[in-house]
Design a protein around this motif. Sequence first.
Motif, PDB file in Angstrom:
ATOM      1  N   SER A   3       0.859  -1.177   0.000  1.00  0.00           N
ATOM      2  CA  SER A   3       0.000   0.000   0.000  1.00  0.00           C
ATOM      3  C   SER A   3       0.900   1.233   0.000  1.00  0.00           C
ATOM      4  CB  SER A   3      -0.916  -0.005   1.227  1.00  0.00           C
ATOM      5  OG  SER A   3      -0.167   0.002   2.405  1.00  0.00           O
ATOM      6  N   GLN A   4       0.409   2.274  -0.615  1.00  0.00           N
ATOM      7  CA  GLN A   4       1.151   3.518  -0.700  1.00  0.00           C
ATOM      8  C   GLN A   4       1.353   4.103   0.693  1.00  0.00           C
ATOM      9  OE1 GLN A   4       2.448   5.454  -3.374  1.00  0.00           O
ATOM     10  NE2 GLN A   4       3.208   6.662  -1.675  1.00  0.00           N
ATOM     11  N   LYS A   5       2.598   4.473   0.997  1.00  0.00           N
ATOM     12  CA  LYS A   5       2.864   5.105   2.286  1.00  0.00           C
ATOM     13  C   LYS A   5       2.269   6.511   2.283  1.00  0.00           C
ATOM     14  CE  LYS A   5       5.694   2.439   4.847  1.00  0.00           C
ATOM     15  NZ  LYS A   5       4.791   1.601   5.630  1.00  0.00           N
ATOM     16  N   PRO A  45       1.586   4.795  10.114  1.00  0.00           N
ATOM     17  CA  PRO A  45       1.814   3.348  10.227  1.00  0.00           C
ATOM     18  C   PRO A  45       0.835   2.557   9.365  1.00  0.00           C
ATOM     19  CG  PRO A  45       1.670   4.367  12.402  1.00  0.00           C
ATOM     20  CD  PRO A  45       1.257   5.404  11.398  1.00  0.00           C
ATOM     21  N   GLU A  46       1.312   1.456   8.827  1.00  0.00           N
ATOM     22  CA  GLU A  46       0.474   0.626   7.967  1.00  0.00           C
ATOM     23  C   GLU A  46      -0.777   0.181   8.716  1.00  0.00           C
ATOM     24  OE1 GLU A  46       1.387  -3.133   5.060  1.00  0.00           O
ATOM     25  OE2 GLU A  46       3.084  -1.908   5.756  1.00  0.00           O
ATOM     26  N   GLY A  47      -1.898   0.246   8.041  1.00  0.00           N
ATOM     27  CA  GLY A  47      -3.155  -0.166   8.648  1.00  0.00           C
ATOM     28  C   GLY A  47      -3.909   0.979   9.296  1.00  0.00           C
ATOM     29  N   LEU A  48      -3.256   2.131   9.443  1.00  0.00           N
ATOM     30  CA  LEU A  48      -3.927   3.275  10.071  1.00  0.00           C
ATOM     31  C   LEU A  48      -4.236   4.383   9.068  1.00  0.00           C
ATOM     32  CD1 LEU A  48      -1.891   3.538  13.402  1.00  0.00           C
ATOM     33  CD2 LEU A  48      -4.248   2.800  13.143  1.00  0.00           C
ATOM     34  N   GLU A  49      -4.059   4.068   7.777  1.00  0.00           N
ATOM     35  CA  GLU A  49      -4.241   5.097   6.754  1.00  0.00           C
ATOM     36  C   GLU A  49      -5.637   5.727   6.797  1.00  0.00           C
ATOM     37  OE1 GLU A  49      -1.188   2.123   5.344  1.00  0.00           O
ATOM     38  OE2 GLU A  49      -3.230   1.949   6.103  1.00  0.00           O
ATOM     39  N   GLU A  50      -6.641   4.854   6.891  1.00  0.00           N
ATOM     40  CA  GLU A  50      -8.023   5.337   6.869  1.00  0.00           C
ATOM     41  C   GLU A  50      -8.314   6.211   8.090  1.00  0.00           C
ATOM     42  OE1 GLU A  50     -10.998   6.208   4.855  1.00  0.00           O
ATOM     43  OE2 GLU A  50      -9.582   4.759   4.012  1.00  0.00           O
TER      44      GLU A  50
END
Length: 69
Positions: A3-5, A45-50
Amino acid sequence: MMSQKLKVVIDKAACCGYGVCAEICPQVYKLDANGIVFVDDEIVPEGLEEQAREGAEACPQSALAVVDA
């Protein structure tokens, strides 16, 4: 697929210390002693984008933006 950082951009001058961002996404948004937002790491952090996006969008002063890193 990676996923895009994302990274957080803060306009500290616009921050009025409502703390809505920190309520929505405390893993990313922290408040200093004056209630002004800061982040330990501008990279979300990955998974917290939304959640990070929601926190930024909830800011009444539009002091936060989440952009592609």
